[in-house]
Design a protein around this motif. Structure first.
Motif, short mmCIF file in Angstrom:
data_model
loop_
_atom_site.label_atom_id
_atom_site.label_comp_id
_atom_site.label_asym_id
_atom_site.label_seq_id
_atom_site.Cartn_x
_atom_site.Cartn_y
_atom_site.Cartn_z
N ALA A 73 0.74 -1.29 0.15
CA ALA A 73 -0.15 0.08 -0.07
C ALA A 73 0.84 1.25 -0.04
O ALA A 73 0.80 2.18 -0.69
CB ALA A 73 -1.05 0.11 1.20
N ILE A 74 1.93 1.49 0.84
CA ILE A 74 2.70 2.51 0.82
C ILE A 74 3.56 2.40 -0.42
O ILE A 74 3.56 3.44 -1.12
CB ILE A 74 4.03 2.24 1.88
CG1 ILE A 74 3.17 2.34 3.21
CG2 ILE A 74 5.23 3.18 1.92
CD1 ILE A 74 4.12 1.90 4.57
N GLY A 79 4.86 8.74 -2.41
CA GLY A 79 5.18 9.65 -1.42
C GLY A 79 3.84 9.95 -0.43
O GLY A 79 3.87 10.28 0.62
N ASN A 80 2.71 9.90 -1.24
CA ASN A 80 1.42 10.02 -0.48
C ASN A 80 1.15 8.84 0.75
O ASN A 80 0.52 9.08 1.60
CB ASN A 80 0.29 10.05 -1.10
CG ASN A 80 0.06 11.17 -1.82
OD1 ASN A 80 0.59 12.36 -1.56
ND2 ASN A 80 -0.57 11.35 -3.19
N GLY A 81 1.79 7.72 0.60
CA GLY A 81 1.80 6.51 1.52
C GLY A 81 2.37 6.95 2.78
O GLY A 81 2.00 6.38 3.75
N GLU A 85 -3.02 11.35 6.65
CA GLU A 85 -4.24 11.13 6.12
C GLU A 85 -4.42 9.70 5.51
O GLU A 85 -5.65 9.23 5.65
CB GLU A 85 -4.84 12.19 4.83
CG GLU A 85 -3.94 11.98 3.77
CD GLU A 85 -2.89 12.86 3.74
OE1 GLU A 85 -2.18 13.10 2.55
OE2 GLU A 85 -2.47 13.65 4.73
N TYR A 86 -3.33 9.00 5.17
CA TYR A 86 -3.59 7.55 4.52
C TYR A 86 -3.44 6.58 5.70
O TYR A 86 -3.84 5.32 5.54
CB TYR A 86 -2.92 7.35 3.27
CG TYR A 86 -3.09 8.06 2.18
CD1 TYR A 86 -4.21 7.65 1.52
CD2 TYR A 86 -2.37 9.03 1.77
CE1 TYR A 86 -4.52 7.93 0.18
CE2 TYR A 86 -2.95 9.87 0.58
CZ TYR A 86 -4.01 9.28 -0.09
OH TYR A 86 -4.46 9.88 -1.28
N MET A 91 0.01 1.91 10.66
CA MET A 91 -0.35 0.47 10.34
C MET A 91 1.23 -0.44 10.04
O MET A 91 1.04 -1.65 10.52
CB MET A 91 -0.89 0.21 8.94
CG MET A 91 -2.47 0.67 9.09
SD MET A 91 -3.30 0.01 7.84
CE MET A 91 -4.54 1.64 7.32
N LEU A 92 2.18 0.40 9.81
CA LEU A 92 3.28 -0.38 9.35
C LEU A 92 3.92 -1.02 10.71
O LEU A 92 4.48 -2.17 10.60
CB LEU A 92 4.51 0.37 8.94
CG LEU A 92 5.65 -0.11 8.22
CD1 LEU A 92 5.35 -1.31 7.40
CD2 LEU A 92 6.52 0.66 7.74
#
Length: 123
Positions: A73-74, A79-81, A85-86, A91-92
């Motif tokens: 997902a990242i 870069g937005n990952g 906001e995401y 979660m990592l």
């Protein structure tokens, strides 16, 4: 159409293994999805050591899948990952922790090799 033994392609029967091997070749992480789909279908033995073996395999599968999912997902979001906001970065850490605690995945692999494959104890 897929069945247990074959698939029908262009009006003729094609062995399932050859078809799946060709379709899944080169897809990173697809082996975990196939295992996850097969895992619940098999009966879970409740007598003796097999319960620990099944629990170890479930923990290994869950921890690897969670980490791969967050990592992908990242990577997909670039870069937005890393943006708040995401929430991928949040979660990592828990996903990575699952690979280490309470028992790390290398020890689970040792246990599975010993119990399922009857290999000598390696730790």
């Amino acid at each position: 159409m897929l069945t247990a033994d074959y698939t029908v392609r262009r009006g003729r029967r094609v062995p399932l293994k050859a078809t799946l091997d060709g379709a899944l070749q080169g897809l990173d992480g697809i082996e975990w999805i196939v295992v996850a789909r097969r895992f619940p279908e098999e009966p879970v033995p409740m007598g003796g050591r097999d319960v620990g073996l099944w629990a170890s395999m479930a923990k290994l599968l869950a921890s690897e899948t969670a980490f791969r999912a967050v990592d992908q997902a990242i990577q997909t979001h670039g870069g937005n990952g890393f943006g708040k906001e995401y929430r991928f970065i949040q979660m990592l850490a828990p996903a990575r922790l699952m690979k280490t605690a309470p028992v790390n995945n290398e020890m689970l692999l040792n246990f599975i090799a010993e119990r399922a494959l009857d290999l000598p104890r390696s730790y």
